[in-house]
Scaffold this motif. Sequence first.
Motif, short mmCIF file in Angstrom:
data_model
loop_
_atom_site.label_atom_id
_atom_site.label_comp_id
_atom_site.label_asym_id
_atom_site.label_seq_id
_atom_site.Cartn_x
_atom_site.Cartn_y
_atom_site.Cartn_z
N THR A 123 57.71 12.12 -11.63
CA THR A 123 57.09 11.53 -10.44
C THR A 123 55.62 11.26 -10.68
O THR A 123 55.08 10.22 -10.28
N SER A 124 54.95 12.17 -11.36
CA SER A 124 53.53 12.00 -11.66
C SER A 124 53.30 10.74 -12.48
O SER A 124 52.35 9.97 -12.22
N LEU A 125 54.15 10.52 -13.47
CA LEU A 125 54.00 9.33 -14.31
C LEU A 125 54.27 8.05 -13.52
O LEU A 125 53.60 7.03 -13.72
N ARG A 126 55.21 8.12 -12.60
CA ARG A 126 55.48 6.95 -11.77
C ARG A 126 54.29 6.63 -10.88
O ARG A 126 53.88 5.47 -10.74
N VAL A 127 53.71 7.65 -10.27
CA VAL A 127 52.53 7.43 -9.42
C VAL A 127 51.36 6.92 -10.25
O VAL A 127 50.64 6.00 -9.84
N ALA A 128 51.17 7.51 -11.42
CA ALA A 128 50.07 7.09 -12.28
C ALA A 128 50.20 5.61 -12.65
O ALA A 128 49.21 4.86 -12.67
N LYS A 129 51.43 5.18 -12.92
CA LYS A 129 51.66 3.77 -13.25
C LYS A 129 51.35 2.87 -12.06
O LYS A 129 50.73 1.81 -12.20
N ALA A 183 50.42 18.43 -19.59
CA ALA A 183 50.39 17.84 -20.93
C ALA A 183 51.44 16.75 -21.07
O ALA A 183 51.21 15.71 -21.72
N GLU A 184 52.60 16.97 -20.47
CA GLU A 184 53.66 15.96 -20.51
C GLU A 184 53.23 14.69 -19.78
O GLU A 184 53.46 13.57 -20.26
N VAL A 185 52.57 14.85 -18.65
CA VAL A 185 52.07 13.70 -17.91
C VAL A 185 50.98 12.99 -18.70
O VAL A 185 50.97 11.77 -18.84
N SER A 186 50.07 13.77 -19.25
CA SER A 186 48.95 13.20 -19.99
C SER A 186 49.41 12.35 -21.17
O SER A 186 48.82 11.31 -21.47
N ALA A 187 50.49 12.79 -21.82
CA ALA A 187 51.00 12.05 -22.98
C ALA A 187 51.57 10.70 -22.60
O ALA A 187 51.71 9.82 -23.46
N GLY A 188 51.89 10.51 -21.31
CA GLY A 188 52.55 9.28 -20.89
C GLY A 188 51.70 8.34 -20.07
O GLY A 188 52.22 7.33 -19.58
#
Length: 433
Positions: free
Chosen positions: A235-241, A261-266
Motif C-alpha cells: 500500500t505504501s508503494l501504491r501511495v508513493a506512486k 526498507a522494502e518501501v524505500s527500495a521501490g
Amino acid sequence: MADLTITDVRLTPVLISDPPLLNVQGVHQPYTPRLVVEVVTADGTTGVGETYGDTKYLELARPYAELLPGHSVADLNGLHTLAQQVGVDDARVEHAIDVGGLRGVQTADKLRLSVVSAFEVACLDALGKAYGLPVHALLGGKVRDHVEYSAYLFYRWAAHPGGAGESDDWGAALDPAGIVAQARRFVRDHGFRSFKLKGGVFAPEQEIAAVRALAEAFPGQPLRLDPNGAWSPGTSLRVAKELEGLLEYLEDPAPGTSAMAEVSAGTDVPLATNMCVTTFPEIRQAFLTDAVQVVLCDHHYWGGLRNTRELAAVCRTFGVGLSMHSNTHMGISLAAMTQVAATVTDLDHSCDSHYPWQTEDVITRRHTFEDGRLEVSDAPGLGIDLDREALDRLHRRWLDEAAYGAMRDRDDAAAMRRAEGREDWTAPALPRW
C-alpha cells in the motif's frame, strides 16, 4: 562566581487542553499530561524543562529528582549516569506502544532518555542564566537567527463528544476540503510555508485526495504525509506512486525498519521516520538498509539537546536528511526545540510543531510564528519565564483525580472508546491497510 550546585528540584505535572485530533490510534483526549521540571541552584537560579507527564514518566522522574541535590547543573554527562541508578519496571513498558508519541516500541532505556531530556534542558537553562548566555551558545552557537516550522494538519472533529474539554472555533476537518481550509487558516494566522498531514485515519485513497487538494491549493510548497505505520509495504508503494512529485517526504508509511526498507527500495519518494529510528542503536540497521532518508529528531526521545546534535552529526555522516518531530508540547519544549535547531547546520527541512493547536501554556509570553518561523532568542537560558499562576492552575486540574484522573495517561484509543457510539473501538493492528 555562581554556585551551580543543585539544591532543589520541583516536579509539576499538569494537564493541558487538547483538541479532538485524529490519528491511527484514535483521537486525542480532551486534556493531555505534561511534566514541568525545575532545578534550583545554590545561588537561587532556576532552570526549567518539560517532557511527557504520563504516570510511567512520573514514576521515574520522582526518584531521579531525589538524586540531583548536590549535583552541578554544569555536569550534564552525569545526568545520564544518575539515571541508570533508577530502576524501571521493564514489564510495564517493554513492548508497549507509546500512543502519546506514536513512536513505536517503548523500552526502559527510551523511557529514561525521555525523562532525562527535561532535566538536561532545565540544567542548560539554569547554566545559561548563571552565565548570561543563551542555550544555543552553550551548544556551540547558532547558525541561523530564525527556525522554520511547518503547519501540522490533522483530521479532526469539531468538538470532543459530550461537551468534554475546551471548545474552539476550528470546526471539523474530515475530507480534503476541510484539510485545505485548515491549511489556509494556518497560513493566515502563522504564515506557514510547508504542510504536514497526519494520516492513517481514513483509507489511503481519501488521504491521497487530501494531499492532491493541498498541492492544488498551495502549488510548489512542501507537503508531507504521515500515516504512522498504517500501511503495508504494498500500500505504501501504491501511495508513493500516486503522490510522486507532490511530497517532500513520506513519513513512516509502514511499520518497522524492515518494512520501510522494502518501501524505500521501490520508490524514489524520500522516506522519513520518527518511529523506527528513535535511539542511537536503531540507526545502524535503518541507515545500512537505506530504510529512511530523513530522520525527525526529537530531544525528548533522544535524551536532550546535546544528543540531538550528536544525532545530527551521524545523519550528516551518512547523508541522511534531518527534520524535527513534535509532540503535544507547551512553550518550554518549543523554546528548547528552537534553541537546538538554531545550532544544527544541516537542518534540511522545516520542523514540526503542535504548538498552534495548544491554547494553554505555562510561560508568560506565548511564542509567535511570523512567516512560519520563530526568532531564536538570545536572552540567557531558554529566554522564557514561567507563569506561576498558569502552572498552578493546570497543576490543580491534574490534582483533580475525580474529574480528570482518566487523562493522566494519554491513551488515544481509550479516548475513542469514550466517544459516543465507539465503545468497541480498539487501536488497529499495524499495518491497517
